[in-house]
Design an enzyme around this catalytic site. Sequence first.
Site, PDB file in Angstrom:
ATOM      1  N   CYS A   2      97.593 102.946  77.257  1.00  0.00           N
ATOM      2  CA  CYS A   2      98.036 104.045  76.408  1.00  0.00           C
ATOM      3  C   CYS A   2      97.423 105.377  76.852  1.00  0.00           C
ATOM      4  O   CYS A   2      96.332 105.415  77.394  1.00  0.00           O
ATOM      5  CB  CYS A   2      97.693 103.831  74.940  1.00  0.00           C
ATOM      6  SG  CYS A   2      98.414 102.370  74.228  1.00  0.00           S
ATOM      7  N   ARG A  27      97.088 104.674  83.959  1.00  0.00           N
ATOM      8  CA  ARG A  27      96.401 103.833  82.976  1.00  0.00           C
ATOM      9  C   ARG A  27      97.211 102.584  82.643  1.00  0.00           C
ATOM     10  O   ARG A  27      96.668 101.630  82.091  1.00  0.00           O
ATOM     11  CB  ARG A  27      96.148 104.637  81.693  1.00  0.00           C
ATOM     12  CG  ARG A  27      95.166 105.764  81.889  1.00  0.00           C
ATOM     13  CD  ARG A  27      95.185 106.697  80.717  1.00  0.00           C
ATOM     14  NE  ARG A  27      94.601 106.119  79.532  1.00  0.00           N
ATOM     15  CZ  ARG A  27      93.332 106.241  79.171  1.00  0.00           C
ATOM     16  NH1 ARG A  27      92.516 106.921  79.945  1.00  0.00           N
ATOM     17  NH2 ARG A  27      92.883 105.709  78.081  1.00  0.00           N
ATOM     18  N   TRP A  77     101.031 101.082  75.906  1.00  0.00           N
ATOM     19  CA  TRP A  77     100.875  99.743  76.490  1.00  0.00           C
ATOM     20  C   TRP A  77     100.900  98.795  75.307  1.00  0.00           C
ATOM     21  O   TRP A  77     100.004  98.837  74.455  1.00  0.00           O
ATOM     22  CB  TRP A  77      99.540  99.672  77.244  1.00  0.00           C
ATOM     23  CG  TRP A  77      99.348  98.420  78.038  1.00  0.00           C
ATOM     24  CD1 TRP A  77      99.749  98.188  79.326  1.00  0.00           C
ATOM     25  CD2 TRP A  77      98.658  97.231  77.627  1.00  0.00           C
ATOM     26  NE1 TRP A  77      99.370  96.934  79.725  1.00  0.00           N
ATOM     27  CE2 TRP A  77      98.701  96.323  78.703  1.00  0.00           C
ATOM     28  CE3 TRP A  77      98.015  96.841  76.452  1.00  0.00           C
ATOM     29  CZ2 TRP A  77      98.124  95.053  78.648  1.00  0.00           C
ATOM     30  CZ3 TRP A  77      97.440  95.580  76.397  1.00  0.00           C
ATOM     31  CH2 TRP A  77      97.498  94.695  77.482  1.00  0.00           C
ATOM     32  N   ASN A 103      96.033 105.795  70.219  1.00  0.00           N
ATOM     33  CA  ASN A 103      95.454 104.839  71.180  1.00  0.00           C
ATOM     34  C   ASN A 103      94.480 103.975  70.413  1.00  0.00           C
ATOM     35  O   ASN A 103      93.723 104.488  69.586  1.00  0.00           O
ATOM     36  CB  ASN A 103      94.653 105.564  72.268  1.00  0.00           C
ATOM     37  CG  ASN A 103      95.546 106.183  73.316  1.00  0.00           C
ATOM     38  OD1 ASN A 103      96.762 106.105  73.227  1.00  0.00           O
ATOM     39  ND2 ASN A 103      94.923 106.804  74.296  1.00  0.00           N
ATOM     40  N   GLY A 104      94.442 102.696  70.726  1.00  0.00           N
ATOM     41  CA  GLY A 104      93.469 101.807  70.072  1.00  0.00           C
ATOM     42  C   GLY A 104      94.174 100.759  69.237  1.00  0.00           C
ATOM     43  O   GLY A 104      95.387 100.522  69.400  1.00  0.00           O
ATOM     44  N   GLU A 485      87.221  88.224  94.520  1.00  0.00           N
ATOM     45  CA  GLU A 485      87.753  89.582  94.418  1.00  0.00           C
ATOM     46  C   GLU A 485      89.009  89.729  95.291  1.00  0.00           C
ATOM     47  O   GLU A 485      90.004  90.335  94.875  1.00  0.00           O
ATOM     48  CB  GLU A 485      86.660  90.591  94.832  1.00  0.00           C
ATOM     49  CG  GLU A 485      87.100  92.035  94.966  1.00  0.00           C
ATOM     50  CD  GLU A 485      87.713  92.626  93.698  1.00  0.00           C
ATOM     51  OE1 GLU A 485      87.615  92.024  92.620  1.00  0.00           O
ATOM     52  OE2 GLU A 485      88.341  93.691  93.809  1.00  0.00           O
ATOM     53  N   LYS A 489      92.682  90.659  93.920  1.00  0.00           N
ATOM     54  CA  LYS A 489      93.456  91.810  94.404  1.00  0.00           C
ATOM     55  C   LYS A 489      94.859  91.359  94.789  1.00  0.00           C
ATOM     56  O   LYS A 489      95.842  91.995  94.468  1.00  0.00           O
ATOM     57  CB  LYS A 489      92.721  92.397  95.619  1.00  0.00           C
ATOM     58  CG  LYS A 489      92.642  93.838  95.743  1.00  0.00           C
ATOM     59  CD  LYS A 489      91.764  94.647  94.833  1.00  0.00           C
ATOM     60  CE  LYS A 489      91.551  94.253  93.440  1.00  0.00           C
ATOM     61  NZ  LYS A 489      90.518  94.956  92.714  1.00  0.00           N
ATOM     62  N   GLU A 492      96.980  90.374  91.581  1.00  0.00           N
ATOM     63  CA  GLU A 492      97.344  91.432  90.629  1.00  0.00           C
ATOM     64  C   GLU A 492      98.362  92.419  91.173  1.00  0.00           C
ATOM     65  O   GLU A 492      99.141  92.973  90.413  1.00  0.00           O
ATOM     66  CB  GLU A 492      96.109  92.156  90.087  1.00  0.00           C
ATOM     67  CG  GLU A 492      95.437  93.080  91.059  1.00  0.00           C
ATOM     68  CD  GLU A 492      94.252  93.825  90.454  1.00  0.00           C
ATOM     69  OE1 GLU A 492      94.307  94.175  89.273  1.00  0.00           O
ATOM     70  OE2 GLU A 492      93.272  94.055  91.195  1.00  0.00           O
ATOM     71  N   HIS A 508      86.238  68.755  95.611  1.00  0.00           N
ATOM     72  CA  HIS A 508      86.094  68.152  94.277  1.00  0.00           C
ATOM     73  C   HIS A 508      87.352  68.368  93.444  1.00  0.00           C
ATOM     74  O   HIS A 508      87.305  68.298  92.222  1.00  0.00           O
ATOM     75  CB  HIS A 508      84.864  68.729  93.568  1.00  0.00           C
ATOM     76  CG  HIS A 508      83.597  68.429  94.309  1.00  0.00           C
ATOM     77  ND1 HIS A 508      83.047  67.165  94.349  1.00  0.00           N
ATOM     78  CD2 HIS A 508      82.801  69.213  95.079  1.00  0.00           C
ATOM     79  CE1 HIS A 508      81.957  67.196  95.108  1.00  0.00           C
ATOM     80  NE2 HIS A 508      81.786  68.426  95.560  1.00  0.00           N
ATOM     81  N   LYS A 608      94.815 100.409  83.454  1.00  0.00           N
ATOM     82  CA  LYS A 608      93.596 100.796  84.177  1.00  0.00           C
ATOM     83  C   LYS A 608      92.361 100.671  83.291  1.00  0.00           C
ATOM     84  O   LYS A 608      91.337 100.177  83.724  1.00  0.00           O
ATOM     85  CB  LYS A 608      93.752 102.229  84.697  1.00  0.00           C
ATOM     86  CG  LYS A 608      92.597 102.719  85.566  1.00  0.00           C
ATOM     87  CD  LYS A 608      92.593 102.029  86.908  1.00  0.00           C
ATOM     88  CE  LYS A 608      91.416 102.425  87.779  1.00  0.00           C
ATOM     89  NZ  LYS A 608      91.155 101.428  88.825  1.00  0.00           N
TER      90      LYS A 608
HETATM   91  C1  F6R Z   1      91.163  94.758  89.041  1.00  0.00           C
HETATM   92  C2  F6R Z   1      90.663  95.668  88.035  1.00  0.00           C
HETATM   93  C3  F6R Z   1      90.184  95.102  86.751  1.00  0.00           C
HETATM   94  C4  F6R Z   1      88.958  95.890  86.264  1.00  0.00           C
HETATM   95  C5  F6R Z   1      88.551  95.418  84.868  1.00  0.00           C
HETATM   96  C6  F6R Z   1      87.288  96.090  84.377  1.00  0.00           C
HETATM   97  O1  F6R Z   1      91.534  95.432  90.196  1.00  0.00           O
HETATM   98  O2  F6R Z   1      90.665  96.845  88.221  1.00  0.00           O
HETATM   99  O3  F6R Z   1      89.898  93.751  86.863  1.00  0.00           O
HETATM  100  O4  F6R Z   1      87.912  95.710  87.163  1.00  0.00           O
HETATM  101  O5  F6R Z   1      89.593  95.676  83.964  1.00  0.00           O
HETATM  102  O6  F6R Z   1      87.440  97.471  84.344  1.00  0.00           O
HETATM  103  P1  F6R Z   1      86.203  98.445  84.249  1.00  0.00           P
HETATM  104  O7  F6R Z   1      85.428  98.303  85.503  1.00  0.00           O
HETATM  105  O8  F6R Z   1      86.793  99.803  84.076  1.00  0.00           O
HETATM  106  O9  F6R Z   1      85.405  98.019  83.068  1.00  0.00           O
END
Ligand code: F6R
Length: 613
Positions: A2, A27, A77, A103-104, A485, A489, A492, A508, A608
Amino acid sequence: MCGIVGYIGNNAVAEELINGLKNLEYRGYDSAGIALNDNENIDIFKAKGKLCNLCDVLEQHKKQLLSSTRGIGHIRWATHGSPTVENAHPHRSNDGKLVLVHNGIIENYKELKEELIKQGYHFVSETDTEVATHLVDREYHLAQSLEQGVARAVRLLKGAFAFCIMHQDEPDKIVAVRKNAPLIIGLGDHENFIASDVPAIIGKVQKIIYLDDGEMALVTQNQVTVKDFDGHILNKNPEVVNFSPEAISKRGYKHFMLKEINEQSDIVRNLLSERISSVDSPLNLQGINWNEILKKTKVEIIACGTSLHAAMVAKYLLESLVKVSVNVEAASEYIYRDTITGADTLTIGISQSGETADTITAVKQAKAKGAHILTLTNRVDSSIVRYSDNIIPLNAGIEVSVAATKSYTAQLISLYLFAIAWAEHQTGSNLKKLKELKQQLLELPAKMDEVLSKADALKEQALRLAQYKSFVYMARGVNLPTAMEGALKLKEISYINATGYAAGELKHGPIALLDENMPVLAILIPGGVTYDKMLSNCEEAKARHAKMIAVTSSLDEHLVTIFDEIIRIPEIDEALSPILANIPLQLLAYFIADALGREVDQPRNLAKSVTVE
Ligand code: F6R
């Protein structure tokens, strides 16, 4: 997640709102809407999907749009109710005069909704936001003033909210409210802006007022008055905007993600140059209360997603350099456990955005139990900072792409520096080893540039791999988080299933998945304690006909007998390898996603800043 923009001034507001919302698109959102106030009427325009759909709607009302110079806008969102036009904000009161964006999450919306329905209010959406709208409207009628009505209503609400509210009968103002969701006021010349984040107003204003929780602002064209919910006027000092429009431009790259991947070596260079004056001198980490930290006997690190992977790497570093026991946990799990946290604990919160609801709640919980809170964040203006005793700023610049790349690297570097600095403050640390690590850190940016310069070759490898439907990424030790990680990546942004797994755990269970349709990517760092074991695990996977990919600094010619694709990185100490080994994984995910035509910077369903638990 949002985004809010508000404007009151002399310009055509629709354009101001759309431009602001465009800068918040990163975002993540699934519908959008604006409300325009032309002194006599408030018109609302909404659309499902991206902002361009809203622009198409606005195109049909061009004339009408020119006369309005104040308004509020929102990208939503979906939380309560699917992403439809009805559920999109702004929401309107039943008499049509009051409009609100939010927002929220309103936690007590069910009880309030029942109460409002009994009182005759009718609802057209499934959202918690519409409940807030009718509640403010009810209180407005009782108080006969927008400001008073809002102040009365917010005291009845539980949860997290940032609101922008306008009323047709008080057309000269917008009321902005903040509780547990960020909101800022941008101060212009005969115009003022409201936004949920700085990028929305970058280049528009030089000064910003950051609202704190429990504050509301009365914003007119020439004045901003901030009060607490009890109506006391607060003297807030405006702060200078320290981001330039350049910070949110793609600078010629096809996507923000690619730009941000390429920025990483310079970010590391800057972080190191500020903190390592010479390998022979102690590190220069400012803002850390070492007296407190040196007393701590245990460490817990809480974070989500990519930041959680950085936390996992930090566990290896802190345990090996500082010899302190470290517990790493996803914030969303931590907050529902009675953790053994107390005055003997250093709690490290890691959050790029500083707005992740789970991480903020976890940090608050740890603070309430007496822990010392150290936070690593890329946004020193974010909410998490308020609950922290010490901050390590990541200084990575605004990260626009939803997928975290440069902020992860900045987190890793900052955690390496923190672990080294802590060891330097301890008696009995191996100073020679610390000096070597500092030296190797200084050599890292050039090695990162070398990896980045081979992006074209990686792209070709990515194109050969883009057809697969599922991947296993495996590693051991300090690179297990790198594998996790890399897999995160890939899934996602490309929507390809990928699992990051401890190589020793494969047999296992997951080895049952392996056949010629399942590529296995392995991270192998020669000289490391796990190299030989990793090779054996790769042989095991190869024996099941998996397509084998290596990310390695090894020049061993024998590797071609095991691996179909070899992605080489420069020689590096295993301890520092997570920073370097991660870059090809970022590029691989990027090129695969782009080849598949995915929306790389704004993957579906993702936001984001994840500001809800
Ligand atoms: C993946 C990604 C998310 C953030 C997660 C935490 O690429 O960006 O997994 O890492 O939402 O976000 P922050 O670091 O802003 O708390």
